[in-house]
Design a protein around this motif. Sequence first.
Motif, PDB file in Angstrom:
ATOM      1  N   MET A  14       0.821  -1.200   0.000  1.00 20.88           N
ATOM      2  CA  MET A  14       0.000   0.000   0.000  1.00 20.88           C
ATOM      3  C   MET A  14       0.865   1.264   0.000  1.00 20.88           C
ATOM      4  O   MET A  14       0.606   2.193  -0.752  1.00 20.88           O
ATOM      5  N   ILE A  15       1.885   1.271   0.869  1.00 24.19           N
ATOM      6  CA  ILE A  15       2.774   2.428   0.939  1.00 24.19           C
ATOM      7  C   ILE A  15       3.523   2.594  -0.376  1.00 24.19           C
ATOM      8  O   ILE A  15       3.743   3.714  -0.827  1.00 24.19           O
ATOM      9  N   LYS A  16       3.885   1.487  -0.997  1.00 18.96           N
ATOM     10  CA  LYS A  16       4.587   1.531  -2.280  1.00 18.96           C
ATOM     11  C   LYS A  16       3.717   2.203  -3.351  1.00 18.96           C
ATOM     12  O   LYS A  16       4.207   2.999  -4.150  1.00 18.96           O
ATOM     13  N   LYS A  17       2.409   1.895  -3.358  1.00 17.92           N
ATOM     14  CA  LYS A  17       1.486   2.498  -4.325  1.00 17.92           C
ATOM     15  C   LYS A  17       1.344   3.998  -4.074  1.00 17.92           C
ATOM     16  O   LYS A  17       1.321   4.794  -5.020  1.00 17.92           O
ATOM     17  N   ILE A  18       1.253   4.376  -2.812  1.00 21.15           N
ATOM     18  CA  ILE A  18       1.119   5.794  -2.463  1.00 21.15           C
ATOM     19  C   ILE A  18       2.372   6.563  -2.887  1.00 21.15           C
ATOM     20  O   ILE A  18       2.285   7.629  -3.504  1.00 21.15           O
ATOM     21  N   LEU A  19       3.549   6.011  -2.589  1.00 22.83           N
ATOM     22  CA  LEU A  19       4.802   6.652  -2.986  1.00 22.83           C
ATOM     23  C   LEU A  19       4.926   6.732  -4.500  1.00 22.83           C
ATOM     24  O   LEU A  19       5.380   7.745  -5.042  1.00 22.83           O
ATOM     25  N   SER A  20       4.511   5.688  -5.188  1.00 22.97           N
ATOM     26  CA  SER A  20       4.547   5.696  -6.660  1.00 22.97           C
ATOM     27  C   SER A  20       3.618   6.771  -7.219  1.00 22.97           C
ATOM     28  O   SER A  20       3.975   7.478  -8.163  1.00 22.97           O
ATOM     29  N   ALA A  21       2.435   6.880  -6.631  1.00 23.20           N
ATOM     30  CA  ALA A  21       1.479   7.902  -7.074  1.00 23.20           C
ATOM     31  C   ALA A  21       2.034   9.305  -6.824  1.00 23.20           C
ATOM     32  O   ALA A  21       1.934  10.185  -7.691  1.00 23.20           O
ATOM     33  N   LEU A  22       2.626   9.506  -5.656  1.00 24.95           N
ATOM     34  CA  LEU A  22       3.220  10.808  -5.340  1.00 24.95           C
ATOM     35  C   LEU A  22       4.360  11.144  -6.294  1.00 24.95           C
ATOM     36  O   LEU A  22       4.472  12.273  -6.761  1.00 24.95           O
ATOM     37  N   LEU A  23       5.176  10.173  -6.594  1.00 23.34           N
ATOM     38  CA  LEU A  23       6.267  10.372  -7.546  1.00 23.34           C
ATOM     39  C   LEU A  23       5.728  10.726  -8.927  1.00 23.34           C
ATOM     40  O   LEU A  23       6.269  11.604  -9.612  1.00 23.34           O
ATOM     41  N   ALA A  24       4.690  10.040  -9.346  1.00 20.21           N
ATOM     42  CA  ALA A  24       4.073  10.323 -10.647  1.00 20.21           C
ATOM     43  C   ALA A  24       3.513  11.746 -10.674  1.00 20.21           C
ATOM     44  O   ALA A  24       3.687  12.479 -11.660  1.00 20.21           O
ATOM     45  N   ILE A  25       2.868  12.140  -9.589  1.00 18.13           N
ATOM     46  CA  ILE A  25       2.319  13.497  -9.506  1.00 18.13           C
ATOM     47  C   ILE A  25       3.447  14.521  -9.565  1.00 18.13           C
ATOM     48  O   ILE A  25       3.361  15.516 -10.299  1.00 18.13           O
ATOM     49  N   LEU A  26       4.503  14.299  -8.796  1.00 25.46           N
ATOM     50  CA  LEU A  26       5.649  15.213  -8.819  1.00 25.46           C
ATOM     51  C   LEU A  26       6.253  15.311 -10.215  1.00 25.46           C
ATOM     52  O   LEU A  26       6.654  16.383 -10.652  1.00 25.46           O
TER      53      LEU A  26
END
Length: 163
Positions: free
Chosen positions: A1-13
């Motif tokens: 779950m944390i990996k998905k959130i970090l991936s999403a944040l990275l994509a947004i950035l």
Amino acid sequence: MIKKILSALLAILFVIQLIRPEKNVSDSVSVNDISAKYEVPEDVHLILKKACTDCHSNNTVYPWYANIQPVAWYLDDHIQDGKKHFDMSEFLAYEPWRAHHKLEELEEEVEENKMPLEDYVRIHEEADLTSDEKSKLIAWSRGVRAEMAADSTLDLTRPEKKK
């Protein structure tokens, strides 16, 4: 779950890096620049350049971090706000009474140590004006205002506010 959130944040950035405000840089001096009509001595020009023009003209010198979002948006907002209050590049486009008043405000802001902004000086140490530099800037502004007041073609009377 944390990996998905970090991936999403990275994509947004990553995506927001592609959305950039237009840079406040002009290739030439505006026909409405204050220097087009009023003398700006070299010492005053240097003071304005190191402490004022980044936010109050059409010629911002951007630091490296201005290429990173959301910092660029913050800087753009700050520059647009600065130009709204006083824009040396569009000074001659102001109505004469407003231009005269803008210079009066410049004097007050510098005298009261409100300009340049503390946040700006913290990052741009060279913008921390000495007492002598402040005096030169204020004296120049007063001289321009006196020149404006002596110009019989300029109406410096502020129009009454409409009801």
